[in-house]
Scaffold this motif. Structure first.
Motif, PDB file in Angstrom:
ATOM      1  N   GLY A  11      -7.847  -0.503   0.470  1.00  0.00           N
ATOM      2  CA  GLY A  11      -6.623  -0.817   1.214  1.00  0.00           C
ATOM      3  C   GLY A  11      -6.931  -1.692   2.419  1.00  0.00           C
TER       4      GLY A  11
ATOM      5  N   LYS B 158      -1.488  -1.473  -4.127  1.00  0.00           N
ATOM      6  CA  LYS B 158      -2.593  -0.505  -4.127  1.00  0.00           C
ATOM      7  C   LYS B 158      -2.043   0.914  -4.124  1.00  0.00           C
ATOM      8  CE  LYS B 158      -4.867   1.643  -1.074  1.00  0.00           C
ATOM      9  NZ  LYS B 158      -4.939   2.933  -1.797  1.00  0.00           N
TER      10      LYS B 158
ATOM     11  N   PHE C 163       3.503  18.379   6.267  1.00  0.00           N
ATOM     12  CA  PHE C 163       3.536  17.871   4.891  1.00  0.00           C
ATOM     13  C   PHE C 163       3.269  18.986   3.881  1.00  0.00           C
ATOM     14  CE2 PHE C 163       3.229  13.665   2.537  1.00  0.00           C
ATOM     15  CZ  PHE C 163       4.390  13.189   3.104  1.00  0.00           C
TER      16      PHE C 163
ATOM     17  N   TRP D 202       0.711   8.927  -1.959  1.00  0.00           N
ATOM     18  CA  TRP D 202       0.755   9.715  -3.189  1.00  0.00           C
ATOM     19  C   TRP D 202       2.004  10.543  -3.352  1.00  0.00           C
ATOM     20  CZ3 TRP D 202       1.353  14.432  -1.170  1.00  0.00           C
ATOM     21  CH2 TRP D 202       0.743  14.713   0.045  1.00  0.00           C
ATOM     22  N   ASN D 203       2.816  10.673  -2.289  1.00  0.00           N
ATOM     23  CA  ASN D 203       3.888  11.679  -2.396  1.00  0.00           C
ATOM     24  C   ASN D 203       5.066  11.233  -3.263  1.00  0.00           C
ATOM     25  OD1 ASN D 203       4.617   9.887  -0.351  1.00  0.00           O
ATOM     26  ND2 ASN D 203       5.780  11.419   0.757  1.00  0.00           N
TER      27      ASN D 203
ATOM     28  N   CYS E 287       8.418  12.450   3.636  1.00  0.00           N
ATOM     29  CA  CYS E 287       8.342  11.984   5.027  1.00  0.00           C
ATOM     30  C   CYS E 287       9.586  12.273   5.855  1.00  0.00           C
ATOM     31  CB  CYS E 287       8.069  10.496   5.026  1.00  0.00           C
ATOM     32  SG  CYS E 287       9.273   9.601   4.026  1.00  0.00           S
TER      33      CYS E 287
ATOM     34  N   ILE F  68       0.862  -1.198   0.000  1.00  0.00           N
ATOM     35  CA  ILE F  68       0.000   0.000   0.000  1.00  0.00           C
ATOM     36  C   ILE F  68       0.889   1.236   0.000  1.00  0.00           C
ATOM     37  CG2 ILE F  68      -1.783   1.234   1.292  1.00  0.00           C
ATOM     38  CD1 ILE F  68      -2.748  -1.503   2.239  1.00  0.00           C
ATOM     39  N   VAL F  69       0.631   2.108  -0.963  1.00  0.00           N
ATOM     40  CA  VAL F  69       1.574   3.176  -1.286  1.00  0.00           C
ATOM     41  C   VAL F  69       0.881   4.543  -1.185  1.00  0.00           C
ATOM     42  CG1 VAL F  69       3.188   3.923  -3.071  1.00  0.00           C
ATOM     43  CG2 VAL F  69       2.594   1.516  -2.926  1.00  0.00           C
TER      44      VAL F  69
ATOM     45  N   GLU G 191       6.060   2.092   7.182  1.00  0.00           N
ATOM     46  CA  GLU G 191       6.874   3.298   6.989  1.00  0.00           C
ATOM     47  C   GLU G 191       5.935   4.479   7.138  1.00  0.00           C
ATOM     48  OE1 GLU G 191       9.939   3.297   6.832  1.00  0.00           O
ATOM     49  OE2 GLU G 191      10.543   1.359   6.016  1.00  0.00           O
ATOM     50  N   LEU G 192       6.096   5.244   8.231  1.00  0.00           N
ATOM     51  CA  LEU G 192       5.060   6.222   8.575  1.00  0.00           C
ATOM     52  C   LEU G 192       5.586   7.655   8.561  1.00  0.00           C
ATOM     53  CD1 LEU G 192       3.539   3.981  11.404  1.00  0.00           C
ATOM     54  CD2 LEU G 192       2.983   4.001   8.964  1.00  0.00           C
ATOM     55  N   GLY G 193       4.939   8.499   9.301  1.00  0.00           N
ATOM     56  CA  GLY G 193       5.235   9.929   9.211  1.00  0.00           C
ATOM     57  C   GLY G 193       6.506  10.340   9.947  1.00  0.00           C
TER      58      GLY G 193
ATOM     59  N   PHE H 127       3.360  -1.324   4.142  1.00  0.00           N
ATOM     60  CA  PHE H 127       2.581  -0.077   4.076  1.00  0.00           C
ATOM     61  C   PHE H 127       3.480   1.138   4.200  1.00  0.00           C
ATOM     62  CE2 PHE H 127       0.520   3.382   6.479  1.00  0.00           C
ATOM     63  CZ  PHE H 127      -0.504   3.703   5.602  1.00  0.00           C
ATOM     64  N   THR H 128       3.259   2.128   3.368  1.00  0.00           N
ATOM     65  CA  THR H 128       3.850   3.455   3.569  1.00  0.00           C
ATOM     66  C   THR H 128       2.723   4.467   3.573  1.00  0.00           C
ATOM     67  OG1 THR H 128       5.886   2.816   2.448  1.00  0.00           O
ATOM     68  CG2 THR H 128       5.508   5.156   2.738  1.00  0.00           C
ATOM     69  N   GLY H 129       2.706   5.305   4.585  1.00  0.00           N
ATOM     70  CA  GLY H 129       1.657   6.318   4.668  1.00  0.00           C
ATOM     71  C   GLY H 129       1.677   6.980   6.030  1.00  0.00           C
ATOM     72  N   SER H 130       0.524   7.481   6.425  1.00  0.00           N
ATOM     73  CA  SER H 130       0.463   8.251   7.665  1.00  0.00           C
ATOM     74  C   SER H 130       0.531   7.339   8.891  1.00  0.00           C
ATOM     75  CB  SER H 130      -0.848   9.043   7.695  1.00  0.00           C
ATOM     76  OG  SER H 130      -1.928   8.142   7.655  1.00  0.00           O
TER      77      SER H 130
ATOM     78  N   GLU I 189       3.181  16.515  11.932  1.00  0.00           N
ATOM     79  CA  GLU I 189       3.683  16.532  10.561  1.00  0.00           C
ATOM     80  C   GLU I 189       2.770  17.417   9.710  1.00  0.00           C
ATOM     81  OE1 GLU I 189       3.264  12.868   8.254  1.00  0.00           O
ATOM     82  OE2 GLU I 189       5.349  13.131   7.657  1.00  0.00           O
TER      83      GLU I 189
HETATM   84  P1  NAD Z   1      -2.436   7.878   4.118  1.00  0.00           P
HETATM   85  O1  NAD Z   1      -2.037   7.093   5.312  1.00  0.00           O
HETATM   86  O2  NAD Z   1      -3.673   8.642   4.161  1.00  0.00           O
HETATM   87  O3  NAD Z   1      -2.548   6.913   2.851  1.00  0.00           O
HETATM   88  C1  NAD Z   1      -1.474   6.105   2.435  1.00  0.00           C
HETATM   89  C2  NAD Z   1      -2.027   4.938   1.655  1.00  0.00           C
HETATM   90  O4  NAD Z   1      -2.755   4.092   2.532  1.00  0.00           O
HETATM   91  C3  NAD Z   1      -3.008   5.315   0.559  1.00  0.00           C
HETATM   92  O5  NAD Z   1      -2.846   4.398  -0.510  1.00  0.00           O
HETATM   93  C4  NAD Z   1      -4.351   5.134   1.235  1.00  0.00           C
HETATM   94  O6  NAD Z   1      -5.394   4.891   0.319  1.00  0.00           O
HETATM   95  C5  NAD Z   1      -4.094   3.934   2.104  1.00  0.00           C
HETATM   96  N1  NAD Z   1      -4.859   3.835   3.338  1.00  0.00           N
HETATM   97  C6  NAD Z   1      -5.286   4.849   4.138  1.00  0.00           C
HETATM   98  N2  NAD Z   1      -5.912   4.338   5.221  1.00  0.00           N
HETATM   99  C7  NAD Z   1      -5.871   2.993   5.106  1.00  0.00           C
HETATM  100  C8  NAD Z   1      -6.343   1.916   5.911  1.00  0.00           C
HETATM  101  N3  NAD Z   1      -6.979   2.121   7.056  1.00  0.00           N
HETATM  102  N4  NAD Z   1      -6.115   0.652   5.478  1.00  0.00           N
HETATM  103  C9  NAD Z   1      -5.445   0.421   4.332  1.00  0.00           C
HETATM  104  N5  NAD Z   1      -5.007   1.392   3.520  1.00  0.00           N
HETATM  105  C10 NAD Z   1      -5.198   2.671   3.907  1.00  0.00           C
HETATM  106  O7  NAD Z   1      -1.157   8.793   3.792  1.00  0.00           O
HETATM  107  P2  NAD Z   1      -0.994   9.820   2.587  1.00  0.00           P
HETATM  108  O8  NAD Z   1      -1.664  11.072   2.989  1.00  0.00           O
HETATM  109  O9  NAD Z   1      -1.330   9.193   1.307  1.00  0.00           O
HETATM  110  O10 NAD Z   1       0.599  10.012   2.615  1.00  0.00           O
HETATM  111  C11 NAD Z   1       1.225  10.900   3.419  1.00  0.00           C
HETATM  112  C12 NAD Z   1       1.772  10.221   4.655  1.00  0.00           C
HETATM  113  O11 NAD Z   1       2.673   9.192   4.293  1.00  0.00           O
HETATM  114  C13 NAD Z   1       2.571  11.167   5.507  1.00  0.00           C
HETATM  115  O12 NAD Z   1       2.245  10.972   6.856  1.00  0.00           O
HETATM  116  C14 NAD Z   1       4.004  10.764   5.251  1.00  0.00           C
HETATM  117  O13 NAD Z   1       4.923  11.077   6.241  1.00  0.00           O
HETATM  118  C15 NAD Z   1       3.873   9.306   5.054  1.00  0.00           C
HETATM  119  N6  NAD Z   1       5.023   8.792   4.309  1.00  0.00           N
HETATM  120  C16 NAD Z   1       5.931   8.003   4.949  1.00  0.00           C
HETATM  121  C17 NAD Z   1       7.057   7.554   4.282  1.00  0.00           C
HETATM  122  C18 NAD Z   1       8.072   6.689   4.957  1.00  0.00           C
HETATM  123  O14 NAD Z   1       8.837   6.042   4.272  1.00  0.00           O
HETATM  124  N7  NAD Z   1       8.113   6.631   6.265  1.00  0.00           N
HETATM  125  C19 NAD Z   1       7.234   7.884   2.956  1.00  0.00           C
HETATM  126  C20 NAD Z   1       6.304   8.698   2.337  1.00  0.00           C
HETATM  127  C21 NAD Z   1       5.183   9.132   3.023  1.00  0.00           C
END
Ligand code: NAD
Length: 482
Positions: free
Chosen positions: A215, A179, A390, A155-156, A289, A152-153, A253-255, A229-232, A388
Motif C-alpha cells: 500500500g 489494493k 471495532f 477488510w471490513n 466505521c 486502498i481498501v 475515509e477513516l475511523g 484510502f479507506t482504513g484506520s 474506536e
Molecule cells: P488499516 O488502516 O490497517 O488498513 C486499511 C488498508 O490500508 C489495508 O488495505 C492496509 O493494508 C492498508 N494500509 C495500512 N497501512 C498503510 C500505509 N501506511 N500505507 C498504505 N496502505 C496501508 O485499517 P483496517 O484495520 O483494515 O480497517 C479498519 C479501519 O478502517 C477502522 O479504523 C475503520 O473505522 C476504518 N474504516 C473507515 C471507513 C470509512 O468510510 N470512513 C469505512 C470502513 C472502515
C-alpha cells in the motif's frame, strides 16, 4: 471450499506474479485455511500502474470514451457482478466473519447499484461548459479525469468500499490500481472476472493484493495521480503526510466513534426499533466505521435504555458467519479479537459497569468470536468511549439535557456517523444539525448513495458517494479565448 489462485489481474489478464510469495486466507468462523492468492510485490505494482497508465493515455482509451459508452460498460460490469452475488457474499463472510445476510444484502449487491447510479450521473452531467469571459472573450471550463487512481481498501466491507472508489473513478474516466486488504483478497477474484466479462478495457482496473508495504509503495508511486484510502485514522495520517509531500490529491475515509443519541421521547421498543438500532450500532459484528457505539441516554430514562440494550444484545444470534440465522459473527482476525478484548479489559479497569457479554461465547469452540457486550455508567473520557473498538461493544453514557447530549456527542476526536432516536423527526433534525459529523441518521442509519459520505475531524478528508465524489476524480481546466 478452498480457493487457491496463482495469478494476478493486471492489464486485463490473469498474469504470473513476480514472486512465489502468497497470502493465505483463514476463515474467521472456523480458523481453517480457505484459500490463497499471490502477494503482489513492488514489481507487480509497477506493472499494474504501468497498465493503468497505458489504459489512461491510449488515444482511444477509457477517458476518451463518451460518457454514454462508459455508462454502458459500467452497466455491463454491474450485470456481471449481479451474477456473482452468492459467490462474492460467501467469500466475504468466510473471510471477515460478516453474517451472510449482511454480505448478501449490502456487500455483494451494493457495488452494482453504485455502478448503475454513476452511469446515470454521467449521462446527465456536463463535463464542459462555456461562458463569456468576465473581461471580454470566451471561456471554456472542463472537468477532466485525474488519471491513475491508487485505491486502498480495508477488510471490513471490501467490496462496497472498493466500489465507493471505482464507481465514481470509472465514471470520471480514471483508471485504477486497487489494493485489497490481506484478510479479504478472495472476493477480488470474482470482481476481476466481472471486470473482464463486462469488456472494461485492459488496464482500466488492476488488483495488487498485499499488506501495508505494498500500500505504501502504491501511495508514493510516481505513476499514480490520486490516492483514495479507506482504513484506520493511524494509516490515514501516514498516507496524508506522503500525499502532502508529493502534492498528490487524496481522499481519506477513516475511523469513527459516533454517538447514538436517544432523546427522552424515544420509543424504546425493541419490537419496532430493534432492527434499525442493531444496524446503527452493531452491524457487521461492530466492524463498521459509521456505527454509533457511544449510546447517549437521558438521565431520567437511563435504566430503561440500559435494559433495552441488554435485551438487544441478549437476543442476538451469535454463530458461524455462513449460517443464514447468524446476526453476530466472529471478528475478522485473531488480532482483531485481541484488540477488542483489550478494550473490554480496559472498560472494566477504568470503572465502567459490564451489563452483559464481555467474554467469548461458550458454545463456539472455534472462530474469533466475542460476545455482544454492553457497558453502562461509561464516562465519555473513558478509553472505550474515546477510541474506536471495532467490535460488538457499546458504551452507555448518561446526559442531563439535549445541550449536554450534543456536547458529549461532539467531545470526540472523530466525526463520521451517528444517529438520533426520537418520536419527533423535526426535533431529531434539530439535534442532528448540531452534531459535528459527516453523516447522521434519525431513527435509523443507512447511507444514501445519492448523498455525500465521509467524515470530519479525524474521520477523514473529502467525501465519497453522490455526484460530489465524481469531482474528487476530476480536475478543472479553464481555456480562455478571444
Ligand atoms: P488499516 O488502516 O490497517 O488498513 C486499511 C488498508 O490500508 C489495508 O488495505 C492496509 O493494508 C492498508 N494500509 C495500512 N497501512 C498503510 C500505509 N501506511 N500505507 C498504505 N496502505 C496501508 O485499517 P483496517 O484495520 O483494515 O480497517 C479498519 C479501519 O478502517 C477502522 O479504523 C475503520 O473505522 C476504518 N474504516 C473507515 C471507513 C470509512 O468510510 N470512513 C469505512 C470502513 C472502515
Amino acid at each position: 471450499m478452498m480457493t487457491d489462485h496463482s495469478t494476478l489481474f493486471i492489464g486485463g489478464e490473469w498474469v504470473a506474479p513476480s514472486s512465489a510469495q502468497t497470502i493465505t486466507v483463514i476463515s474467521a468462523s472456523t480458523e481453517e485455511v480457505i484459500g490463497s492468492v499471490p502477494e503482489a510485490q513492488e514489481a507487480d505494482v509497477d506493472a499494474a500502474v504501468s497498465a493503468a497508465r497505458s489504459a489512461f493515455t491510449d488515444p482511444d482509451g477509457w477517458p476518451t470514451w463518451s460518457p454514454e459508452d462508459r455508462a454502458a460498460a459500467m452497466e455491463r460490469f454491474a450485470d456481471a457482478l449481479d451474477k456473482r452475488i452468492p459467490e462474492i457474499a460467501r467469500h466475504i463472510s468466510s473471510q471477515n466473519g460478516m453474517p451472510l445476510t449482511t454480505s448478501t444484502q449490502f456487500e455483494a449487491s451494493f457495488p452494482a447499484l453504485l455502478l448503475r447510479y454513476y452511469a446515470g450521473v454521467i449521462r446527465e452531467a456536463t463535463f464542459e461548459s462555456e461562458h463569456p469571459h468576465l473581461m471580454g472573450g470566451r471561456t471554456v471550463v472542463r472537468r477532466e479525469p485525474m488519471g491513475v487512481v491508487g485505491a486502498i481498501v480495508p477488510w471490513n466491507f471490501p467490496q462496497s468500499l472498493a466500489a465507493f472508489k471505482y464507481a465514481p473513478a470509472l465514471a470520471a474516466g480514471c483508471t485504477l490500481v486497487i489494493k485489497p486488504s490481506p484478510e479479504t483478497v478472495l472476493d477480488s477474484i470474482p470482481l476481476a472476472e466481472a471486470v473482464k466479462e463486462a469488456g472494461i478495457p485492459p488496464g482500466v482496473i488492476n488488483f495488487v493484493p498485499g499488506g501495508r508495504e505494498v500500500g505504501a509503495y502504491l501511495v508514493s508511486h510516481p505513476g499514480v495521480d490520486k490516492i483514495s484510502f479507506t482504513g484506520s485514522t493511524a494509516a490515514g495520517r501516514i498516507i496524508g503526510e506522503t500525499c502532502g509531500r508529493l502534492l498528490r490529491p487524496v481522499t481519506l475515509e477513516l475511523g469513527g466513534k459516533s454517538a447514538a443519541i436517544i432523546l427522552d421521547d424515544a420509543e424504546l421498543d425493541l419490537e419496532s426499533m430493534g432492527q434499525d438500532l442493531f444496524q446503527a450500532t452493531m452491524l457487521n459484528n461492530g466492524q463498521t466505521c459509521f456505527l454509533g457505539t457511544r449510546i447517549l441516554a437521558p438521565e431520567n430514562r437511563y435504566d430503561e435504555v440500559v435494559d433495552m440494550f441488554e435485551a438487544l444484545a441478549g437476543s442476538l444470534k451469535v454463530g458461524n458467519a455462513l449460517e443464514e440465522s447468524t446476526q453476530i459473527g466472529p471478528m475478522a482476525s485473531s488480532a482483531q479479537r485481541e484488540r477488542v478484548e483489550g478494550y473490554i479489559a480496559k472498560g472494566r479497569s477504568e470503572g465502567a459497569r459490564l451489563v452483559t457479554g464481555g467474554g467469548r461465547p461458550a458454545d463456539q469452540d472455534k472462530g474469533w468470536f466475542v460476545e455482544p457486550t454492553i457497558f453502562a455508567d461509561v464516562d465519555n473520557n473513558h478509553t472505550i468511549a474515546q477510541e474506536e473498538i471495532f467490535g460488538p461493544v457499546l458504551s452507555l453514557i448518561r446526559y442531563t439535557d439535549e445541550a449536554d447530549a450534543v456536547r458529549i456527542a461532539n467531545d470526540s476526536e472523530f466525526g463520521l456517523g451517528g444517529s438520533v432516536w426520537t418520536k419527533d423527526r423535526e426535533r431529531g433534525l434539530g439535534v442532528a444539525r448540531r452534531v459535528q459529523t459527516g453523516t447522521i441518521g434519525i431513527n435509523q442509519y443507512l447511507p444514501d448513495p445519492k448523498a455525500p459520505f465521509g467524515g470530519v475531524k479525524a474521520s477523514g478528508l473529502g467525501r465519497e458517494l453522490s455526484p460530489e465524489a465524481l469531482t474528487h476524480y476530476q480536475q478543472y481546466k479553464s481555456i480562455f479565448s478571444a
